[in-house]
Design a protein around this motif. Sequence first.
Motif, PDB file in Angstrom:
ATOM      1  N   THR A 197     -15.192 -30.780 -11.178  1.00 37.27           N
ATOM      2  CA  THR A 197     -15.889 -29.732 -10.462  1.00 37.27           C
ATOM      3  C   THR A 197     -15.962 -28.479 -11.336  1.00 37.27           C
ATOM      4  OG1 THR A 197     -14.852 -30.638  -8.481  1.00 37.27           O
ATOM      5  CG2 THR A 197     -15.952 -28.522  -8.260  1.00 37.27           C
ATOM      6  N   GLU A 198     -17.098 -27.798 -11.288  1.00 43.68           N
ATOM      7  CA  GLU A 198     -17.297 -26.591 -12.078  1.00 43.68           C
ATOM      8  C   GLU A 198     -16.346 -25.486 -11.618  1.00 43.68           C
ATOM      9  OE1 GLU A 198     -19.841 -28.165 -10.446  1.00 43.68           O
ATOM     10  OE2 GLU A 198     -20.607 -29.219 -12.201  1.00 43.68           O
ATOM     11  N   ALA A 199     -15.965 -24.632 -12.559  1.00 45.44           N
ATOM     12  CA  ALA A 199     -15.023 -23.551 -12.277  1.00 45.44           C
ATOM     13  C   ALA A 199     -15.551 -22.602 -11.202  1.00 45.44           C
ATOM     14  CB  ALA A 199     -14.712 -22.778 -13.550  1.00 45.44           C
ATOM     15  N   GLU A 200     -16.875 -22.376 -11.188  1.00 46.74           N
ATOM     16  CA  GLU A 200     -17.453 -21.477 -10.187  1.00 46.74           C
ATOM     17  C   GLU A 200     -17.253 -22.035  -8.780  1.00 46.74           C
ATOM     18  OE1 GLU A 200     -19.452 -22.754 -12.752  1.00 46.74           O
ATOM     19  OE2 GLU A 200     -19.125 -21.019 -14.065  1.00 46.74           O
ATOM     20  N   THR A 201     -17.421 -23.342  -8.639  1.00 45.03           N
ATOM     21  CA  THR A 201     -17.233 -23.979  -7.335  1.00 45.03           C
ATOM     22  C   THR A 201     -15.775 -23.881  -6.911  1.00 45.03           C
ATOM     23  OG1 THR A 201     -19.040 -25.504  -7.811  1.00 45.03           O
ATOM     24  CG2 THR A 201     -17.556 -26.112  -6.030  1.00 45.03           C
ATOM     25  N   LEU A 202     -14.854 -24.094  -7.844  1.00 46.03           N
ATOM     26  CA  LEU A 202     -13.433 -24.003  -7.525  1.00 46.03           C
ATOM     27  C   LEU A 202     -13.044 -22.587  -7.112  1.00 46.03           C
ATOM     28  CD1 LEU A 202     -12.019 -26.216 -10.419  1.00 46.03           C
ATOM     29  CD2 LEU A 202     -12.364 -26.865  -8.028  1.00 46.03           C
TER      30      LEU A 202
ATOM     31  N   LEU B  66     -20.067 -25.834   1.768  1.00 42.11           N
ATOM     32  CA  LEU B  66     -19.788 -26.067   0.361  1.00 42.11           C
ATOM     33  C   LEU B  66     -19.499 -27.545   0.103  1.00 42.11           C
ATOM     34  CD1 LEU B  66     -18.144 -23.955  -2.189  1.00 42.11           C
ATOM     35  CD2 LEU B  66     -17.071 -26.159  -1.816  1.00 42.11           C
ATOM     36  N   VAL B  67     -18.704 -28.168   0.965  1.00 41.47           N
ATOM     37  CA  VAL B  67     -18.405 -29.603   0.807  1.00 41.47           C
ATOM     38  C   VAL B  67     -19.689 -30.412   0.894  1.00 41.47           C
ATOM     39  CG1 VAL B  67     -17.247 -31.588   1.856  1.00 41.47           C
ATOM     40  CG2 VAL B  67     -16.012 -29.440   1.575  1.00 41.47           C
TER      41      VAL B  67
ATOM     42  N   LEU C  77     -12.930 -33.296  -6.154  1.00 44.12           N
ATOM     43  CA  LEU C  77     -12.940 -31.872  -5.806  1.00 44.12           C
ATOM     44  C   LEU C  77     -11.549 -31.424  -5.372  1.00 44.12           C
ATOM     45  CD1 LEU C  77     -14.259 -29.120  -5.058  1.00 44.12           C
ATOM     46  CD2 LEU C  77     -14.793 -30.126  -2.831  1.00 44.12           C
ATOM     47  N   MET C  78     -10.897 -32.211  -4.540  1.00 44.71           N
ATOM     48  CA  MET C  78      -9.563 -31.846  -4.067  1.00 44.71           C
ATOM     49  C   MET C  78      -8.546 -31.840  -5.209  1.00 44.71           C
ATOM     50  SD  MET C  78      -9.663 -31.167  -0.790  1.00 44.71           S
ATOM     51  CE  MET C  78     -11.013 -30.168  -1.390  1.00 44.71           C
ATOM     52  N   ALA C  79      -8.632 -32.830  -6.085  1.00 40.97           N
ATOM     53  CA  ALA C  79      -7.716 -32.881  -7.232  1.00 40.97           C
ATOM     54  C   ALA C  79      -7.936 -31.677  -8.144  1.00 40.97           C
ATOM     55  CB  ALA C  79      -7.906 -34.181  -8.003  1.00 40.97           C
ATOM     56  N   ASP C  80      -9.208 -31.372  -8.423  1.00 40.83           N
ATOM     57  CA  ASP C  80      -9.523 -30.220  -9.272  1.00 40.83           C
ATOM     58  C   ASP C  80      -9.090 -28.913  -8.614  1.00 40.83           C
ATOM     59  OD1 ASP C  80     -10.658 -31.978 -11.084  1.00 40.83           O
ATOM     60  OD2 ASP C  80     -12.708 -31.618 -10.395  1.00 40.83           O
TER      61      ASP C  80
ATOM     62  N   TYR D 204      -6.556 -26.073  -9.978  1.00 40.71           N
ATOM     63  CA  TYR D 204      -7.059 -24.705 -10.081  1.00 40.71           C
ATOM     64  C   TYR D 204      -6.103 -23.731  -9.388  1.00 40.71           C
ATOM     65  CZ  TYR D 204     -10.247 -20.721  -9.587  1.00 40.71           C
ATOM     66  OH  TYR D 204     -10.809 -19.477  -9.624  1.00 40.71           O
ATOM     67  N   LEU D 205      -5.700 -24.064  -8.169  1.00 35.30           N
ATOM     68  CA  LEU D 205      -4.790 -23.192  -7.428  1.00 35.30           C
ATOM     69  C   LEU D 205      -3.416 -23.127  -8.099  1.00 35.30           C
ATOM     70  CD1 LEU D 205      -5.780 -24.164  -3.772  1.00 35.30           C
ATOM     71  CD2 LEU D 205      -6.351 -22.045  -4.991  1.00 35.30           C
ATOM     72  N   ARG D 206      -2.972 -24.262  -8.642  1.00 34.87           N
ATOM     73  CA  ARG D 206      -1.693 -24.262  -9.350  1.00 34.87           C
ATOM     74  C   ARG D 206      -1.743 -23.330 -10.554  1.00 34.87           C
ATOM     75  NH1 ARG D 206      -0.388 -29.220 -12.804  1.00 34.87           N
ATOM     76  NH2 ARG D 206      -1.701 -27.979 -14.148  1.00 34.87           N
ATOM     77  N   ASP D 207      -2.857 -23.361 -11.281  1.00 36.90           N
ATOM     78  CA  ASP D 207      -3.002 -22.490 -12.440  1.00 36.90           C
ATOM     79  C   ASP D 207      -3.067 -21.023 -12.042  1.00 36.90           C
ATOM     80  OD1 ASP D 207      -2.946 -24.667 -14.120  1.00 36.90           O
ATOM     81  OD2 ASP D 207      -5.114 -24.740 -14.421  1.00 36.90           O
ATOM     82  N   LEU D 208      -3.642 -20.739 -10.872  1.00 38.04           N
ATOM     83  CA  LEU D 208      -3.697 -19.354 -10.393  1.00 38.04           C
ATOM     84  C   LEU D 208      -2.299 -18.818 -10.080  1.00 38.04           C
ATOM     85  CD1 LEU D 208      -6.751 -19.213  -7.966  1.00 38.04           C
ATOM     86  CD2 LEU D 208      -6.566 -18.226 -10.247  1.00 38.04           C
TER      87      LEU D 208
END
Length: 184
Positions: A134-139, A157-158, A171-174, A178-182
């Motif tokens: 999934t693209e970073a903008e979507t995340l 969005l889904v 999408l859920m895995a990405d 993403y949230l972990r990195d934040l």
Amino acid sequence: VKYSPAQARHKVYILDEVHMLTTEAFNALLKTLEEPPAHSFFVLATTEPHRVPATILSRCQHFDFRQIPLAGLMTSLRRIADAEGIQFEPEALEAIARAAEGGMRDAESIFDQVVAYTDGAVTLEIVSSVLGVTEAETLAEVADLIAHQDVAASFGLVDRVIGAGKDVGQLMADQTLYLRDLLR
């Protein structure tokens, strides 16, 4: 085990998931491990070494394998790209290394697929396309919707992601990564 190899000097026996052996099988293996033939080597692979009897473990060398850190994977991929004369974006190599989840063989395989997919430089866009990530903008948009508890927009969005042919599981895995990195 008692017969010498026909062509090579040594025989290597790999027992994968060795912890699944029965007590009787471990007892039979123990006899061989106590006095192994000089031409034989045994690799006992397991993800649960605590289930292997102490009598077996005491006769073995123990090696713990761990995931390769992200930086190590990126360094190796950069070395391969340089050796092959392949142009790349650093972000693309990072995406490949993340997708490999600590496995060098997986990183090389993904890199090979991406290189085969393009006739130019390896870019983040191409890597994302090949991996289906999934693209970073979507995340970022999903994270914003979560923060604002906007359920209606989340469903929209889904729907948009599914309409674009993306996998909701991906999408859920990405999003989790993403949230972990934040949080770091």
